[in-house]
Write an enzyme that holds these catalytic residues in place. Structure first.
Site, PDB file in Angstrom:
ATOM      1  CD  GLU A 118       4.174   1.774   0.037  1.00 64.19           C
ATOM      2  OE1 GLU A 118       4.809   2.831  -0.089  1.00 64.19           O
ATOM      3  OE2 GLU A 118       3.424   1.536   0.996  1.00 64.19           O
ATOM      4  NE  ARG A 119       3.682  -2.971   1.044  1.00 59.91           N
ATOM      5  CZ  ARG A 119       4.489  -3.303   2.053  1.00 59.91           C
ATOM      6  NH1 ARG A 119       5.360  -4.270   1.917  1.00 59.91           N
ATOM      7  NH2 ARG A 119       4.448  -2.650   3.180  1.00 59.91           N
TER       8      ARG A 119
ATOM      9  CD  GLU B 299      -0.204   1.821   6.940  1.00 58.27           C
ATOM     10  OE1 GLU B 299       0.082   2.109   5.766  1.00 58.27           O
ATOM     11  OE2 GLU B 299      -0.421   0.666   7.350  1.00 58.27           O
TER      12      GLU B 299
ATOM     13  NE  ARG C 135      -6.079   4.200   0.347  1.00 55.36           N
ATOM     14  CZ  ARG C 135      -5.128   3.514   0.972  1.00 55.36           C
ATOM     15  NH1 ARG C 135      -4.284   4.107   1.787  1.00 55.36           N
ATOM     16  NH2 ARG C 135      -5.034   2.218   0.801  1.00 55.36           N
TER      17      ARG C 135
ATOM     18  NE  ARG D 109      -4.735  -2.161  11.009  1.00 57.49           N
ATOM     19  CZ  ARG D 109      -3.754  -2.604  10.254  1.00 57.49           C
ATOM     20  NH1 ARG D 109      -2.706  -3.214  10.806  1.00 57.49           N
ATOM     21  NH2 ARG D 109      -3.799  -2.443   8.950  1.00 57.49           N
TER      22      ARG D 109
ATOM     23  CG  ASP E 228      -3.317  -3.814   4.909  1.00 56.99           C
ATOM     24  OD1 ASP E 228      -3.819  -3.384   3.865  1.00 56.99           O
ATOM     25  OD2 ASP E 228      -2.122  -3.649   5.213  1.00 56.99           O
TER      26      ASP E 228
ATOM     27  CD  GLU F  31       0.544  -4.969   1.021  1.00 50.05           C
ATOM     28  OE1 GLU F  31      -0.389  -4.351   0.483  1.00 50.05           O
ATOM     29  OE2 GLU F  31       1.059  -4.626   2.105  1.00 50.05           O
TER      30      GLU F  31
HETATM   31  C1  GCU Z   1      -0.631  -1.594   3.564  1.00 52.01           C
HETATM   32  C2  GCU Z   1       0.613  -1.642   2.742  1.00 52.01           C
HETATM   33  C3  GCU Z   1       1.288  -0.324   2.628  1.00 52.01           C
HETATM   34  C4  GCU Z   1       0.288   0.713   2.152  1.00 52.01           C
HETATM   35  C5  GCU Z   1      -0.941   0.692   3.025  1.00 52.01           C
HETATM   36  C6  GCU Z   1      -2.064   1.526   2.469  1.00 52.01           C
HETATM   37  O1  GCU Z   1      -0.326  -1.381   4.910  1.00 52.01           O
HETATM   38  O2  GCU Z   1       1.503  -2.568   3.303  1.00 52.01           O
HETATM   39  O3  GCU Z   1       2.346  -0.442   1.722  1.00 52.01           O
HETATM   40  O4  GCU Z   1       0.857   1.959   2.148  1.00 52.01           O
HETATM   41  O5  GCU Z   1      -1.454  -0.593   3.121  1.00 52.01           O
HETATM   42  O6  GCU Z   1      -2.982   0.933   1.927  1.00 52.01           O
HETATM   43  O7  GCU Z   1      -2.041   2.734   2.566  1.00 52.01           O
END
Ligand code: GCU
Length: 839
Positions: free
Chosen positions: A173-174, A301, A334, A350, A379, A407
């Site tokens: 991811e990223r 998320e 987190r 937010r 972010d 990112e």
């Molecule tokens: C950002 C990122 C995601 C990641 C998230 C996180 O939103 O775009 O890819 O999962 O941060 O830090 O959990």
């Protein structure tokens, strides 16, 4: 042979593909160390091959061999011979050599380094500390620093972790530097050579844990087979003192695919769930006896968490903390928890979420929980204020989360040296209870008296031999480790160590890369998002190219509230969201008041007219225009600055970086034009300097005579000059665009803005009066590494330049584009630029 020696003396031998990063141990020029007496033996006070002390001995020998061409043998038995180097723990040293005089005060992982006596001492508080000391000594030698030193060094934060966001299918991811070095096809890979190499690099900068899997965790990481695989990863980490950490999926007890059958619930207070995690933790520790702990993203998320069962986030964190306690493990929990919001609500924000969710839980966490907080409240944007959560947790240790993965910051295709950005937060004084409260002293545990605390970076190392996909991006990883060890260091000093180690100590090399790197974050901030408005990348899609409108009208609440008259988030207590009140009084007062808010965060805190005057004297809109021109102009200079290094570093890396800097120079213009056009269109306020919308050297592709090409309206409109581009009529045909040149005869730089999408390799040729002057192919999806785009947009837009093209007035320019796959050979515009003009 002589030639080889000469090259060797310049440090230019082996293939420089980046794999050794800053641990190249390149030969120093002979004359520079003739006065230095090198040790005759290395004594590493542990003979077990899995011991970091053993590794330290091997690494030192390798360093002497590489740097000085001298073979120094390693033994494991203490001897009193003089002129040797002893590396080991202080305890082991004292057993053989007697009490150290003035024994240094060391924290866990710290070391003592002395080359003042007849014996060089590299002594760790623990085994890992000894290895860190060895790497530090090697770093000095590799830079030709032979000074006499005797000092103790200990890390500021206990947890110095990297978080890899690697998925079990091998994607990251990223990730922009290739596939995962840990996983492929749902399993841990067989060949873990790169994982071991990674541990070596990380140990050299003091990083002690790698969380190997994505925070958006796949439950199958916990299958019987994969737990064994994790054991194998930990085995290759161990000789470097690097521990394994694991991201967990909160719903794992309710999901099949793990080593323990599902139990139909994941309620953190259900005894069955507690037992499930206790058993799972035991299974993992059987395979990884020295696991550092867990990383948990919960209720964020779309990830499951305790809130699903109306339990608290502390219930969730403690669920994992308790089974880890007998093993000495910790939970990094987190703070990145937020809800989707509605922009029509002026008070919705937010940025307030982390404090709202966590403040009242302070004191409710088990002792081995650390709250991992992103540096800013949103972010990883190009500029954010310090997260106020650091000033709202007193009984709970905290860690800062940084992002080496770029990112939102150019995805390793734009050079952005990040430590100056990180330092705006690490050095920020939150003035808790009106007392000095620097973030770096909060995360170290010093300010609120915690033993735990951490510095964490999201890192996207992959199989690419450069690790991150870009040689220069590695300075961020290096500096992260250095700052995690001691955040009170100067980013430029760290950078220069990295340059000397990664390239060489030639003053031109050091100066040029220093200049580019130190200018890179200001440049990127200038051509992306200014005055605290955030980065303005496409936040709904790939987080790469500009797309200002994507911030608005969605629940992610990264709003700019920009309209025809005004812009910015009002986060004051008196008129806005009240976010400013989450800070201690002194900071609250500073941000609440527009006069004391620094310009660079104005739009983060205040909603103002475009014509509002900044402290600098400029209006907001004029600042936007000027910054975008200044930033992209700065990015142009990185190319000639880099070109001064030709012949002073190896060709392989020279060419690689030149390619990327040339790309960045072009893409910075895409950024510039997109953002200034967007806001010019929105506000109708002209640029005082007449630049915006005024491009006398451009020819719009849609204005040319088209045959086999058609006009295409680009979305968003600002991703194309004049909102339009041309594309071939079908995906398998060729198109031609022609025009007669009205420019005066002469020599020009010929620039083309075109679109390189994923899903095809279109080709283009440009002729002037049937003379081929340029040809190129749409293959950047293979060569760059950023998240690609299947569309004609500001992520796929590329600007390329050919220098010194001769034309005569009245010549015919012809562009021939051949579509391929879904790539319709799109062209936006061409420019003929007289010397010195960039537009
Ligand atoms: C950002 C990122 C995601 C990641 C998230 C996180 O939103 O775009 O890819 O999962 O941060 O830090 O959990």
């Amino acid at each position: 042979m002589r030639c080889l020696l000469l090259l060797a003396s310049l440090g230019l031998v082996a293939a420089e593909n980046g794999l050794n990063a800053w641990l190249r141990y390149a030969p120093l020029p002979r004359g520079t160390y003739s006065h230095v007496s090198l040790p005759s033996d290395i004594i590493a006070l542990n003979s077990s091959q899995t011991s970091p002390v053993y590794t330290a001995g091997q690494e030192l020998a390798k360093g002497f061999e590489g740097i000085f061409g001298k073979h120094v043998s390693v033994s494991h038995k203490a001897s009193k011979a003089s002129s040797c180097l002893v590396v080991g723990t202080i305890d082991e040293y004292e057993k053989s050599y007697g009490k150290l005089k003035n024994a240094p005060e060391l924290k866990d992982d710290g070391y003592w380094l002395s080359n003042k006596g007849s014996t060089i001492q590299i002594l760790g508080q623990n085994e890992r500390g000894a290895l860190y000391g060895a790497f530090q000594y090697l770093s000095m030698l590799a830079q030709g620093d032979f000074s006499k030193v005797a000092y103790a060094s200990s890390p500021a934060t206990a947890a110095r972790w990297v978080n890899q966001w690697d998925n079990m299918d091998g994607s990251i991811e990223r990730g922009y530097g290739g596939a995962s070095i840990f996983f492929s096809n749902g399993l841990v890979v067989d060949d873990l050579t790169r994982a071991g190499d990674y541990a070596r690099i990380l140990a050299s900068i003091g990083v002690n844990t790698v969380v190997v899997n994505n925070v958006n965790a796949n439950v199958t990481t916990l299958s019987t087979e994969n737990i064994k695989g994790l054991g194998r990863i930990a085995d290759v980490f161990r000789p470097y003192g690097v521990q394994l950490g694991l991201s967990l999926n909160f719903a794992a007890p309710n999901t099949s695919g793990t080593a323990i059958p599902p139990i139909g619930t994941y309620d953190p207070l259900d005894p069955k769930v507690v037992a499930w995690w206790t058993n799972m933790t035991e299974l993992i520790y059987d395979a990884v006896p020295d696991m550092a702990g867990y990383l948990v993203k919960a209720d964020s998320e779309g990830q499951p968490g305790p809130l699903v069962y109306n339990r608290t986030l502390s219930d969730g964190a403690n669920l994992f903390a308790r089974p880890l306690q007998p093993h000495g493990g910790i939970v990094m929990f987190r703070a990145f928890v937020y809800n989707l919001l509605n922009e029509s609500d002026w008070k919705a924000d937010r940025a307030k979420a982390a404090v709202d969710f966590f403040k009242d839980l302070d004191g409710k966490f088990e002792d081995n929980v650390v709250i991992q907080i992103k540096f800013g409240p949103i972010d990883f944007q190009v500029r954010e204020p310090t997260s106020p959560l650091f000033a709202n947790l007193f009984k709970t240790p905290t860690a800062i989360e940084l992002e080496v993965a770029q990112e939102y910051l150019g995805q390793q295709c734009h050079l952005v040296y990040l430590p100056p950005l990180w330092k705006t937060v690490l050095d920020f004084d939150l003035r808790v209870q009106n007392k000095p409260s620097l973030v770096r002293n909060i995360i170290s545990g010093e300010r609120f008296n915690h033993k735990l605390g951490g510095t964490v970076a999201v890192v996207n190392v992959g199989t690419n031999t450069t690790w991150l996909g870009s040689h220069l991006a590695m300075s961020n990883l290096y500096a992260f480790g250095r700052l995690a060890w001691n955040a009170d260091q100067d980013p430029q000093d760290i950078l220069q160590d990295w340059i000397r180690l990664t390239f060489n100590g030639n003053p031109t090399v050091v100066d040029s890369i220093t200049q580019m790197s130190m200018e890179s974050w200001p440049a990127y901030e200038n051509y992306s998002g200014n005055l605290g408005i955030q980065t303005l990348t496409d936040i709904l899609f790939n987080h790469y190219g500009p797309r200002a409108a994507s911030q608005e009208l969605n629940g992610y609440a990264q709003w700019t509230r920009a309209d025809h008259d005004s812009v910015g988030m009002d986060r004051t207590l008196k008129n806005g969201t009240g976010y400013s009140r989450q800070y201690p009084d002194e900071i609250y007062n500073m941000y609440e008041n527009i006069d004391t808010t620094p310009d660079n965060l104005l739009l983060w805190f205040h909603h103002v007219n475009w014509t509002h005057q900044l402290h600098s004297g400029k209006t907001v809109i004029q600042h936007f225009y000027d910054a975008h021109y200044d930033g992209s102009n700065m990015a142009q200079t990185f190319v000639p600055t880099w070109e001064t290094l030709k012949g002073k570093i190896d060709n392989e890396r020279y060419n690689d970086v030149l390619f990327r800097q040339t790309y960045q120079a072009g893409h910075s213009l895409v950024w510039r034009d997109s953002i200034v056009n967007y806001f010019h269109n929105m506000t109708s306020i002209p640029d005082k300097h007449g630049r915006v919308g005024n491009h006398p050297w451009r020819i719009e592709a849609e204005d040319m005579e088209l045959d086999g090409y058609k006009v295409y309206q680009v979305n968003p409109f600002e991703a194309a000059s004049n909102a339009n581009a041309i594309v071939t009529i079908t995906n398998s045909t060729t198109g031609t665009a022609t025009t007669k040149l009205k420019f005066e005869s002469g020599t020009y730089d010929f620039a083309v803005n075109y679109f390189d999408q994923i899903g095809g390799k279109a080709t283009w040729k440009a002729y002037i009066d049937d003379r081929l002057v340029a040809e190129w192919i749409g293959n950047m999806e293979d060569t760059l590494g950023h998240a690609p785009s299947p569309y004609l947009d500001s992520s796929s837009a590329i600007r390329k330049t050919w220098h010194g093209v001769k034309i005569k007035k009245g010549d015919t320019l012809k562009i021939v584009g051949k579509a391929d796959g879904i790539e319709p050979a799109g062209v936006d515009y061409v420019s003929f630029l007289p010397k010195g003009i960039v537009d």
